[in-house]
Design an enzyme around this catalytic site. Structure first.
Site, PDB file in Angstrom:
ATOM      1  N   ASP A 379       0.433  -7.367   1.233  1.00  0.00           N
ATOM      2  CA  ASP A 379      -0.219  -6.271   0.524  1.00  0.00           C
ATOM      3  C   ASP A 379      -0.040  -4.968   1.303  1.00  0.00           C
ATOM      4  O   ASP A 379      -0.231  -4.930   2.526  1.00  0.00           O
ATOM      5  CB  ASP A 379      -1.712  -6.601   0.378  1.00  0.00           C
ATOM      6  CG  ASP A 379      -2.486  -5.529  -0.347  1.00  0.00           C
ATOM      7  OD1 ASP A 379      -2.198  -5.299  -1.531  1.00  0.00           O
ATOM      8  OD2 ASP A 379      -3.381  -4.922   0.279  1.00  0.00           O
ATOM      9  N   GLU A 416       5.031  -5.599  -0.506  1.00  0.00           N
ATOM     10  CA  GLU A 416       4.637  -4.497  -1.383  1.00  0.00           C
ATOM     11  C   GLU A 416       4.940  -3.238  -0.571  1.00  0.00           C
ATOM     12  O   GLU A 416       4.132  -2.813   0.258  1.00  0.00           O
ATOM     13  CB  GLU A 416       3.155  -4.574  -1.748  1.00  0.00           C
ATOM     14  CG  GLU A 416       2.739  -3.501  -2.733  1.00  0.00           C
ATOM     15  CD  GLU A 416       1.248  -3.503  -3.026  1.00  0.00           C
ATOM     16  OE1 GLU A 416       0.858  -3.215  -4.174  1.00  0.00           O
ATOM     17  OE2 GLU A 416       0.458  -3.779  -2.098  1.00  0.00           O
TER      18      GLU A 416
END
Length: 732
Positions: A379, A416
């Site tokens: 993330d 990401e």
């Protein structure tokens, strides 16, 4: 006021060195007696050693070790039970005997797996120098492999001044080696054969209509019961939203943190996702789930959050890292009392600090070696490329260590590749092994399907594996993780049902969540009984699905998109732990036609070598798989801004696979020329998204032949034709 008896503060008070000097003789006698008692209890302890970090079980006892460079004193607290308000034993660590360099350690004989423990760490509370030591706060071991104390936990108690022992979380000593994996090994599925399903562990089975027994709803065990559904769908990997232990109280009053992007303990599975409340039972239930997925041929990828923690900003709680070594774990502002916020969640982990780098690597190795997971989605991974002061690094040590680590060599690493501080690295993320979430794929396909002008060039690039983003000819196209929707944003149903976000239930006056959704409601905002609007929405969803699966790259599908799961226009449902976010299993029957279409598309691409080719398709070749571009006329694609149509031919010479795909994002029907085939071959219709089920998707074995040299492609639709032998002519 401390909640346990004995310990360093009692000694300070008894000797008159603390802020509350005691001059009452009886109180002093009690304090001296207590100190003698505690000394007797602790006389058997040994110095221990500085490795490994955490709590390590040996036949004779347990070695405890934490990192805390700037602290002046440490106490190990041992509890009889998970929710005891006071520890049964307090062990003061001697800085001469129990400290080596930056590490505090102690070996406690007789302690076994199952022991509940925590720490108090003393030192300067000097935010202006980046120090936030507070001996009143009970701290969680960053290496704890299970966390207890939830029944009385209070985030607020960890924020306000004063002792929080009775309301603090604690770790549990576990021996992770006691599990029978029954020969389980990683699956090692190549990206080229991977279809990812992003899902929420609890949300998948939490709904009362899930068919899962009540005590298993929303748990790892509940997921096991739904493996047949996932297997039939055709996916090869589940990407689980955060399962590391997180703080559900990290949300606005009256709401809970549902998504889990608020990590407390990186080595511990989230307890609320287990049907087994015993700490070891919780860990084993997670492993049972992994083992069951592997037996079904499905990999397990974890969404990991190493960019921030649950401790928030300077007004947040002291739960672990702040009280252990605030300056090491977090990137601080020029005013060290404040936290740099590249995560958008209050703080930013100092990932390239040596000790934090070690924690992250140890964590990843643990989940691969001990828990058998197959990969990780990082993330806001761009945070991991920032240095100790927050500046982007050309060669960030952490990312190269992850990239080259032998324990992680067989795992999927997915970035990401951006953060909330403006760093955007899609196409340039560091490392040789990282795949990337392809944000431009999401945005450009959305814009093309909703008929925005000037998107034909971008669509072609996305279908071809995004060579404009990944110009290196040796870049593997399947390292692009293609997706239309993910947890963050609209569901696929809502993408075609809402022009605007509707996040009022989040309590932030609809100010949260992205405003740039590239969505279109097809004429009506929200639910409608209008059959024409519903038909258009269904067609648009099938257009998205078809585009996703025929594009070069690894496709990722959001949980429930295959049955039109809705969040009623909420595009930031992080705090909605209710039916708004859960998988409604009644949709499986209600939208069975769409489910069959998605299943068909997944099985179709998995059956063809064309979509497992590990190199970028050539634009013209006689001996390699290739792609040719067309418009309504063969060989004449219209790249103008006004164009909303594109056709392409895919051919695999070795596998003799030949497809012709046509996109019409215009609101009118257009007729497209078809390539001429060799004698004995004909075009057969696999997909036409204007048609109703079961004709919208037909398996090649039952596909009808298209006898004409042109094909009229309906408004806002996608068509796939396949060249097949004409010896058996299936009719319409």
């Amino acid at each position: 006021m401390r909640c346990e008896s004995g310990g360093r503060e009692d000694e300070r008070r008894a000797t008159g060195n603390g802020p509350h000097q005691l001059d009452d003789d009886s109180t002093q006698r009690q304090a001296r007696t207590l100190a003698v008692t505690m000394a007797a209890l602790n006389q058997d302890i040994l110095p221990g050693r500085s490795f490994p970090l955490g709590a390590k079980v040996y036949p004779e006892g347990v070695n405890f070790c934490i990192f805390s460079k700037s602290s002046t004193a440490v106490e190990l607290l041992l509890f009889e039970a998970a929710d005891d308000p006071k520890p049964s034993r307090v062990i003061e660590l001697d800085p001469q005997r129990n400290r080596t360099s930056y590490y505090w350690h102690v070996f406690v004989p007789g302690v076994t797996a199952g022991q509940v423990y925590a720490y108090r760490v003393y030192g300067p509370f000097a935010p202006d120098r980046g120090h936030r030591f507070d001996g009143n706060k009970v701290l969680l071991d960053p290496y704890a492999s299970a966390v207890v104390g939830w029944e009385h936990y209070s985030r607020e108690a960890a924020i306000r001044p004063g002792d929080n022992c009775a309301q603090a979380l604690r770790g549990v000593v576990l021996d992770p080696t006691t599990y029978d994996w029954e020969g389980d090994v990683p699956l090692g599925i190549p990206y080229a054969k991977t279809v990812i399903y992003e899902m929420h562990v609890a949300g998948f089975t939490r709904h009362p209509n899930s068919g899962v027994a009540e005590h298993k709803r929303g748990t790892y065990a509940g997921l096991i019961e739904k493996i047949p559904y996932l297997k039939q769908l055709g996916i090869t990997a589940v990407e689980l939203m955060p399962i590391h232990e997180f703080d559900e109280q990290d949300a606005r009053p009256g709401l809970k943190n549902y998504w889990g992007y608020s990590t407390l303990a990186f080595f511990a599975p989230h307890r609320a996702y287990s049907s087994n409340r015993d700490p070891l039972g919780l860990v084993n239930e997670f492993r049972d789930m992994v083992k069951a997925f592997h037996k079904a041929g499905i990999e397990v990828i974890l969404d990991v959050v190493f960019n921030h923690t649950a401790e928030g900003n300077d007004e947040g709680p002291t739960l672990s890292f702040k009280g252990l070594e605030n300056r090491a774990y977090y990137i601080l502002e020029k005013n060290p009392a404040l936290y740099v916020n590249y995560s958008g969640c209050g703080n930013t982990i100092k990932a390239n600090h040596e000790v934090v780098t070690r924690l992250i690597l140890d964590c990843l190795r643990y989940w691969v070696d001990v828990m058998h997971v197959d990969g990780f989605r990082f993330d806001l991974a761009s945070v991991l490329s920032r240095g100790k002061l927050g500046h982007p690094l050309e060669d960030p040590p952490l990312l190269w260590l992850i990239d080259s680590d032998p324990v992680l060599a067989g795992t999927k690493l997915i970035a990401e590749a951006w953060d909330a501080g403006g760093l955007y690295q899609v196409g340039s993320f560091i490392g040789d092994r990282f795949a990337e979430w392809n944000g431009p794929f999401r945005d450009d396909v959305r814009r093309f399907i909703k008929s925005d002008a000037g998107m034909v060039n971008q669509l072609a690039s996305r279908i071809l594996g995004s060579p404009d983003i990944y110009p290196d000819p040796d870049h593997e196209p399947h390292r692009s993780i293609n997706y239309i929707t993910c947890h963050d944003g609209f569901t696929l149903n809502d993408l075609v049902s809402y022009n605007e976000k509707h996040n009022q239930d989040n309590g932030e006056d609809n100010q949260d969540g992205s405003n740039d959704n590239y969505s279109w409601n097809c004429g009506v905002e929200g639910p409608t009984d209008d059959p024409a609007v519903e038909a258009l929405r269904q067609r648009q969803i099938k257009n998205f699905i078809t585009t996703l699966f025929i594009s070069q790259g690894t496709p990722m599908l959001l949980m429930g998109d295959e049955v039109r799961r809705t969040q009623q226009g909420n595009n930031n449902a992080y705090c909605q732990n209710n039916e708004l976010s859960w998988f409604d299993w009644s949709l499986v029957e209600k939208h069975g036609d769409l489910l069959n279409f998605v299943q068909g598309m997944i099985h179709f691409i998995q059956s063809l070598e064309l979509f497992q080719h590990e190199e970028r398709l050539e634009t013209s070749s006689s001996h390699k798989p290739y792609i040719n571009w067309h418009g309504m006329k063969l060989g004449k694609p219209d790249w103008s801004d006004e164009s909303r149509c594109l056709a392409l031919t895919l051919y695999h010479p070795d596998a003799k696979e030949h497809l012709h795909v046509i996109f019409n994002a215009h609101w009118e029907t257009h007729t497209f020329e078809l390539p001429t085939l060799h004698p004995g071959k004909g075009w057969y219709r696999i997909v036409d998204t204007t048609l109703n089920a079961p004709d919208d998707y037909r398996h090649p074995d039952t596909a009808p032949r298209w006898p004409e040299s042109t094909y009229p492609v309906g408004p806002r639709s996608v068509v796939i034709l396949m060249a097949l032998p004409t010896t058996i002519d299936f009719t319409q």
